[in-house]
Design a protein around this motif. Structure first.
Motif, PDB file in Angstrom:
ATOM      1  N   LEU A 147      -3.909   1.893   9.598  1.00 30.26           N
ATOM      2  CA  LEU A 147      -3.374   0.530   9.697  1.00 30.26           C
ATOM      3  C   LEU A 147      -2.087   0.374   8.901  1.00 30.26           C
ATOM      4  N   GLY A 148      -2.067   0.932   7.667  1.00 31.45           N
ATOM      5  CA  GLY A 148      -0.948   0.709   6.769  1.00 31.45           C
ATOM      6  C   GLY A 148       0.425   0.970   7.360  1.00 31.45           C
ATOM      7  N   PRO A 149       0.679   2.163   7.896  1.00 32.90           N
ATOM      8  CA  PRO A 149       2.006   2.440   8.452  1.00 32.90           C
ATOM      9  C   PRO A 149       2.385   1.523   9.617  1.00 32.90           C
ATOM     10  N   LYS A 150       1.389   0.939  10.270  1.00 34.09           N
ATOM     11  CA  LYS A 150       1.675   0.043  11.387  1.00 34.09           C
ATOM     12  C   LYS A 150       2.143  -1.336  10.927  1.00 34.09           C
ATOM     13  N   VAL A 151       1.545  -1.829   9.848  1.00 34.86           N
ATOM     14  CA  VAL A 151       1.759  -3.242   9.516  1.00 34.86           C
ATOM     15  C   VAL A 151       2.359  -3.498   8.148  1.00 34.86           C
ATOM     16  N   ALA A 152       2.357  -2.519   7.236  1.00 38.09           N
ATOM     17  CA  ALA A 152       2.780  -2.777   5.861  1.00 38.09           C
ATOM     18  C   ALA A 152       3.972  -1.925   5.466  1.00 38.09           C
ATOM     19  N   ARG A 207     -13.764  -2.260  -3.049  1.00 36.94           N
ATOM     20  CA  ARG A 207     -13.462  -2.045  -1.630  1.00 36.94           C
ATOM     21  C   ARG A 207     -12.195  -2.779  -1.220  1.00 36.94           C
ATOM     22  N   ALA A 208     -11.927  -3.938  -1.845  1.00 41.59           N
ATOM     23  CA  ALA A 208     -10.701  -4.678  -1.558  1.00 41.59           C
ATOM     24  C   ALA A 208      -9.505  -4.017  -2.238  1.00 41.59           C
ATOM     25  N   GLN A 209      -9.692  -3.574  -3.482  1.00 41.37           N
ATOM     26  CA  GLN A 209      -8.602  -2.931  -4.202  1.00 41.37           C
ATOM     27  C   GLN A 209      -8.182  -1.626  -3.526  1.00 41.37           C
ATOM     28  N   LYS A 210      -9.162  -0.857  -3.059  1.00 39.07           N
ATOM     29  CA  LYS A 210      -8.848   0.387  -2.356  1.00 39.07           C
ATOM     30  C   LYS A 210      -8.121   0.104  -1.047  1.00 39.07           C
ATOM     31  N   THR A 211      -8.534  -0.953  -0.364  1.00 40.14           N
ATOM     32  CA  THR A 211      -7.857  -1.338   0.880  1.00 40.14           C
ATOM     33  C   THR A 211      -6.398  -1.672   0.607  1.00 40.14           C
ATOM     34  N   PHE A 212      -6.146  -2.432  -0.452  1.00 37.28           N
ATOM     35  CA  PHE A 212      -4.770  -2.777  -0.826  1.00 37.28           C
ATOM     36  C   PHE A 212      -3.959  -1.517  -1.114  1.00 37.28           C
ATOM     37  N   GLU A 213      -4.550  -0.601  -1.884  1.00 34.72           N
ATOM     38  CA  GLU A 213      -3.866   0.643  -2.251  1.00 34.72           C
ATOM     39  C   GLU A 213      -3.501   1.457  -1.010  1.00 34.72           C
ATOM     40  N   LEU A 214      -4.456   1.617  -0.097  1.00 32.06           N
ATOM     41  CA  LEU A 214      -4.218   2.420   1.100  1.00 32.06           C
ATOM     42  C   LEU A 214      -3.267   1.727   2.072  1.00 32.06           C
ATOM     43  N   LEU A 215      -3.286   0.410   2.072  1.00 29.98           N
ATOM     44  CA  LEU A 215      -2.440  -0.360   2.985  1.00 29.98           C
ATOM     45  C   LEU A 215      -0.964  -0.044   2.760  1.00 29.98           C
ATOM     46  N   PHE A 216      -0.580   0.122   1.485  1.00 31.17           N
ATOM     47  CA  PHE A 216       0.830   0.361   1.158  1.00 31.17           C
ATOM     48  C   PHE A 216       1.103   1.802   0.741  1.00 31.17           C
ATOM     49  N   ALA A 217       0.149   2.701   1.011  1.00 32.14           N
ATOM     50  CA  ALA A 217       0.295   4.092   0.570  1.00 32.14           C
ATOM     51  C   ALA A 217       1.549   4.750   1.130  1.00 32.14           C
ATOM     52  N   SER A 218       1.922   4.409   2.353  1.00 31.59           N
ATOM     53  CA  SER A 218       3.079   5.051   2.987  1.00 31.59           C
ATOM     54  C   SER A 218       4.366   4.249   2.835  1.00 31.59           C
ATOM     55  N   SER A 219       4.301   3.116   2.166  1.00 30.29           N
ATOM     56  CA  SER A 219       5.478   2.258   2.010  1.00 30.29           C
ATOM     57  C   SER A 219       6.290   2.682   0.793  1.00 30.29           C
ATOM     58  N   GLU A 220       7.606   2.751   0.950  1.00 25.23           N
ATOM     59  CA  GLU A 220       8.459   3.118  -0.181  1.00 25.23           C
ATOM     60  C   GLU A 220       8.529   2.003  -1.220  1.00 25.23           C
ATOM     61  N   ILE A 221       8.189   0.780  -0.801  1.00 22.40           N
ATOM     62  CA  ILE A 221       8.111  -0.348  -1.727  1.00 22.40           C
ATOM     63  C   ILE A 221       6.672  -0.818  -1.760  1.00 22.40           C
ATOM     64  N   LYS A 222       6.095  -0.876  -2.960  1.00 21.41           N
ATOM     65  CA  LYS A 222       4.688  -1.255  -3.096  1.00 21.41           C
ATOM     66  C   LYS A 222       4.584  -2.505  -3.966  1.00 21.41           C
ATOM     67  N   PRO A 223       3.945  -3.560  -3.464  1.00 26.75           N
ATOM     68  CA  PRO A 223       3.771  -4.752  -4.279  1.00 26.75           C
ATOM     69  C   PRO A 223       2.774  -4.498  -5.402  1.00 26.75           C
ATOM     70  N   GLU A 224       2.881  -5.289  -6.447  1.00 28.45           N
ATOM     71  CA  GLU A 224       1.964  -5.154  -7.578  1.00 28.45           C
ATOM     72  C   GLU A 224       0.621  -5.773  -7.241  1.00 28.45           C
ATOM     73  N   LEU A 225      -0.457  -5.103  -7.625  1.00 33.71           N
ATOM     74  CA  LEU A 225      -1.810  -5.595  -7.378  1.00 33.71           C
ATOM     75  C   LEU A 225      -2.142  -6.710  -8.369  1.00 33.71           C
ATOM     76  N   HIS A 226      -2.603  -7.849  -7.846  1.00 30.41           N
ATOM     77  CA  HIS A 226      -3.031  -8.963  -8.688  1.00 30.41           C
ATOM     78  C   HIS A 226      -4.454  -9.362  -8.294  1.00 30.41           C
ATOM     79  N   ILE A 227      -5.400  -9.167  -9.205  1.00 30.44           N
ATOM     80  CA  ILE A 227      -6.789  -9.532  -8.959  1.00 30.44           C
ATOM     81  C   ILE A 227      -6.941 -11.045  -9.076  1.00 30.44           C
ATOM     82  N   ASP A 228      -7.654 -11.632  -8.139  1.00 33.80           N
ATOM     83  CA  ASP A 228      -7.855 -13.081  -8.144  1.00 33.80           C
ATOM     84  C   ASP A 228      -9.296 -13.391  -7.767  1.00 33.80           C
TER      85      ASP A 228
END
Length: 231
Positions: free
Chosen positions: A44-49, A70-91
């Motif tokens: 999914l990540g390379p397609k949308v993020a 499971r949510a934190q890992k999803t966030f990490e993998l979502l931007f794994a291929s992106s050269e710019i990665k947003p900072e993770l903020h737990i809420d």
């Protein structure tokens, strides 16, 4: 100056887990993604993020991630291929419904517990949208928490939209939420100003992306897309 674009909120449900597969209610339990769940988010990540894609990190003004792994890992993998990665903020506001006594149980198991206790129940013996969860969050508590999240997103949107010193090229304004099934459905209902139980009208599959947006102005909310990227 060109009119400012209207910001969006991207709602991502975490990838597949063992309990999402078998229907067990997973609130506070820290169940990891399955290998297939990791794979689906990695695809999914390379397609949308990434820059220039649907979830563009250069356009994010807010990130709200559930505290569950499971949510934190999803966030990490979502931007794994992106050269710019947003900072993770737990809420904590975007965590899953706290199921309390029903954590880890199937619907029919909860229904049997309630039947033995003589508790009111819906057509299937238990209707979470009406009955809530013993020892966990009630319907009202869940609705109130979703409202807090919706309010937070709208405040980020409005602060960016009304900022007289907007960033070059109109950057920023969007919000990313990575959360869970029930919370996501409730968020969408409250985003649209519907009662919590109307969340039943939405289905967000594991690894799915939904888009909350506006039409005309920030007073009118809408859903722009559902379950983008689901395999």
């Amino acid at each position: 100056m060109a009119p400012k674009r209207l910001p969006k909120v991207f709602l991502v449900r975490h990838g597949e887990t063992e309990w999402s597969l078998n229907g067990r209610h997973t609130g506070t339990s820290d169940i990891p993604l399955t290998k297939n769940g990791e794979k689906m988010i990695s695809i999914l990540g390379p397609k949308v993020a990434g820059p220039g894609k649907l979830i563009d990190p250069t356009l994010l003004s807010g990130v709200m991630i559930s505290p569950r792994i499971r949510a934190q890992k999803t966030f990490e993998l979502l931007f794994a291929s992106s050269e710019i990665k947003p900072e993770l903020h737990i809420d904590e506001r975007v965590r899953e419904w706290t199921y309390g006594d029903y954590e880890g149980l199937l619907v029919h198991e909860v229904a049997e517990i309630r039947r033995k206790k003589g508790l009111p129940s819906g057509e299937n013996g238990w209707d979470i949208w009406v009955d809530g969860c013993e020892g966990g969050e009630s319907v009202q508590q869940m609705s109130d928490r979703a409202d807090e999240a919706v309010k937070a997103v709208k405040e980020i949107h409005r602060a960016w939209f009304e900022d007289p010193s907007r960033n070059d090229n109109d950057k920023g304004g969007d919000v990313l939420i990575v959360s869970h099934g029930h919370f996501s459905r409730i968020f969408l209902a409250r985003w649209l100003g519907l009662s919590l139980d109307r969340g039943q009208l939405f289905v967000l599959d594991p690894g799915g992306v939904c888009v909350g947006q506006y039409y005309h102005d920030l007073k009118h909310t809408a859903v722009g897309a559902m379950n983008l990227g689901v395999l």
